[in-house]
Write a protein that holds these residues in place. Structure first.
Motif, PDB file in Angstrom:
ATOM      1  N   ALA A  79     -13.890   0.064 -10.863  1.00 28.69           N
ATOM      2  CA  ALA A  79     -12.612   0.313 -10.133  1.00 28.69           C
ATOM      3  C   ALA A  79     -12.501   1.671  -9.466  1.00 28.69           C
ATOM      4  O   ALA A  79     -12.718   2.685 -10.521  1.00 28.69           O
ATOM      5  CB  ALA A  79     -11.326  -0.023 -10.611  1.00 28.69           C
ATOM      6  N   GLU A  80     -12.140   1.943  -8.324  1.00 32.08           N
ATOM      7  CA  GLU A  80     -11.962   3.388  -7.941  1.00 32.08           C
ATOM      8  C   GLU A  80     -10.690   3.825  -8.223  1.00 32.08           C
ATOM      9  O   GLU A  80      -9.507   3.376  -8.163  1.00 32.08           O
ATOM     10  CB  GLU A  80     -12.306   3.457  -6.452  1.00 32.08           C
ATOM     11  N   GLU A  81     -10.565   5.108  -9.162  1.00 29.82           N
ATOM     12  CA  GLU A  81      -9.293   5.634  -9.562  1.00 29.82           C
ATOM     13  C   GLU A  81      -8.518   5.989  -8.414  1.00 29.82           C
ATOM     14  O   GLU A  81      -8.942   6.739  -7.257  1.00 29.82           O
ATOM     15  CB  GLU A  81      -9.449   6.822 -10.289  1.00 29.82           C
ATOM     16  N   PRO A  82      -7.237   5.250  -7.978  1.00 31.99           N
ATOM     17  CA  PRO A  82      -6.647   5.539  -6.923  1.00 31.99           C
ATOM     18  C   PRO A  82      -5.845   6.892  -6.776  1.00 31.99           C
ATOM     19  O   PRO A  82      -6.015   7.695  -8.056  1.00 31.99           O
ATOM     20  CB  PRO A  82      -5.509   4.492  -6.914  1.00 31.99           C
ATOM     21  N   GLU A  83      -5.239   7.378  -5.767  1.00 33.54           N
ATOM     22  CA  GLU A  83      -4.292   8.548  -5.600  1.00 33.54           C
ATOM     23  C   GLU A  83      -3.265   8.609  -6.549  1.00 33.54           C
ATOM     24  O   GLU A  83      -3.035   7.321  -6.918  1.00 33.54           O
ATOM     25  CB  GLU A  83      -3.977   8.823  -4.312  1.00 33.54           C
ATOM     26  N   THR A  84      -2.738   9.353  -7.182  1.00 33.33           N
ATOM     27  CA  THR A  84      -1.885   9.720  -8.407  1.00 33.33           C
ATOM     28  C   THR A  84      -0.634   9.182  -7.498  1.00 33.33           C
ATOM     29  O   THR A  84      -0.038   9.708  -6.674  1.00 33.33           O
ATOM     30  CB  THR A  84      -1.588  10.878  -8.623  1.00 33.33           C
ATOM     31  N   PRO A  85       0.242   7.968  -8.079  1.00 28.79           N
ATOM     32  CA  PRO A  85       1.209   7.782  -7.470  1.00 28.79           C
ATOM     33  C   PRO A  85       2.584   8.725  -7.767  1.00 28.79           C
ATOM     34  O   PRO A  85       2.377   9.425  -8.553  1.00 28.79           O
ATOM     35  CB  PRO A  85       1.607   6.264  -8.175  1.00 28.79           C
ATOM     36  N   LEU A  86       3.639   8.333  -6.943  1.00 27.25           N
ATOM     37  CA  LEU A  86       4.723   9.456  -6.990  1.00 27.25           C
ATOM     38  C   LEU A  86       5.953   8.675  -7.506  1.00 27.25           C
ATOM     39  O   LEU A  86       6.217   7.759  -6.924  1.00 27.25           O
ATOM     40  CB  LEU A  86       4.958  10.256  -5.684  1.00 27.25           C
ATOM     41  N   LYS A  87       6.716   9.153  -8.497  1.00 29.93           N
ATOM     42  CA  LYS A  87       8.155   8.636  -8.516  1.00 29.93           C
ATOM     43  C   LYS A  87       8.832   9.721  -8.855  1.00 29.93           C
ATOM     44  O   LYS A  87       9.064  10.619  -9.874  1.00 29.93           O
ATOM     45  CB  LYS A  87       7.987   7.699  -9.873  1.00 29.93           C
TER      46      LYS A  87
END
Length: 201
Positions: A79-87
């Protein structure tokens, strides 16, 4: 003589019938075995084709963070590491394979391969927030500057300094019109300034 000839002919006919019957049964069994083997091969090919061409879904559950796109991958791919999510108010720590902490395994995008449909769950840690103080003319033990304080989002501010100002009484710390006390929960997600409020003595 004729009777012996007739008996011999009957025996020959019976023998031919037995041979034909055995051959037919053998052929029938052979056909059934071949059909079973063909069916097994078909199922194996179907599973292999689905795994290599149909693929699996990798879903990212950000647990309240920004949404991420589902990835469609073939069996054995990375799997390709996705962009870092924001919270807001939280620091992202990584991805795990289960919501249950006792079963969760950290996912390594460099080595872990996809073998079935998969949901990865975001791990968050409450962010540390810097708080500055505006004494508004007051002082703390003769000092006109109070060092910044680090607090944690979602937790209480904790002990706050009590400054002094000649001719005035300290009436608490204010942020955006709200009084901030030691047990006030931190709801700001970034650096902010608490201002001293004074009333005439």
């Amino acid at each position: 003589m004729d009777e012996r000839l007739k008996q011999q002919q009957r025996r020959q006919r019976l023998e031919r019938t037995r041979r034909v019957g055995k051959a037919g049964l053998w052929q029938t069994a052979k056909d059934q075995t071949g059909l079973g083997e063909a069916l097994i091969c078909f199922v194996v090919i179907l599973v292999f084709w689905f795994a290599t061409h149909g693929g699996y879904n990798v879903t990212f559950d950000t647990k309240g963070g920004s949404e991420l796109t589902v990835q469609r991958l073939k069996h054995g791919e990375l799997a390709e590491e996705p962009e870092t999510p924001l919270k807001p108010g939280y620091t992202f720590c990584g991805w795990v394979t289960s919501e249950d902490e006792s079963l969760a395994k950290e996912w390594n995008f460099a080595t872990d391969k996809v073998e079935n449909d998969l949901t990865l769950y975001a791990v968050w840690m409450p962010a540390e927030v810097r708080v500055k103080f505006d004494l508004d003319g007051g002082n703390l033990d003769g000092e006109t500057y109070i060092p910044d304080k680090t607090v944690t989002y979602g937790e209480a501010y904790g002990e706050l300094p009590i400054p002094e100002k000649e001719g005035f009484r300290f009436d608490g710390w204010i942020y955006s019109g709200v009084v901030i006390q030691a047990d006030t929960m931190v709801t700001m997600t970034g650096e902010h300034v608490l201002t001293a409020r004074w009333i005439p003595a």
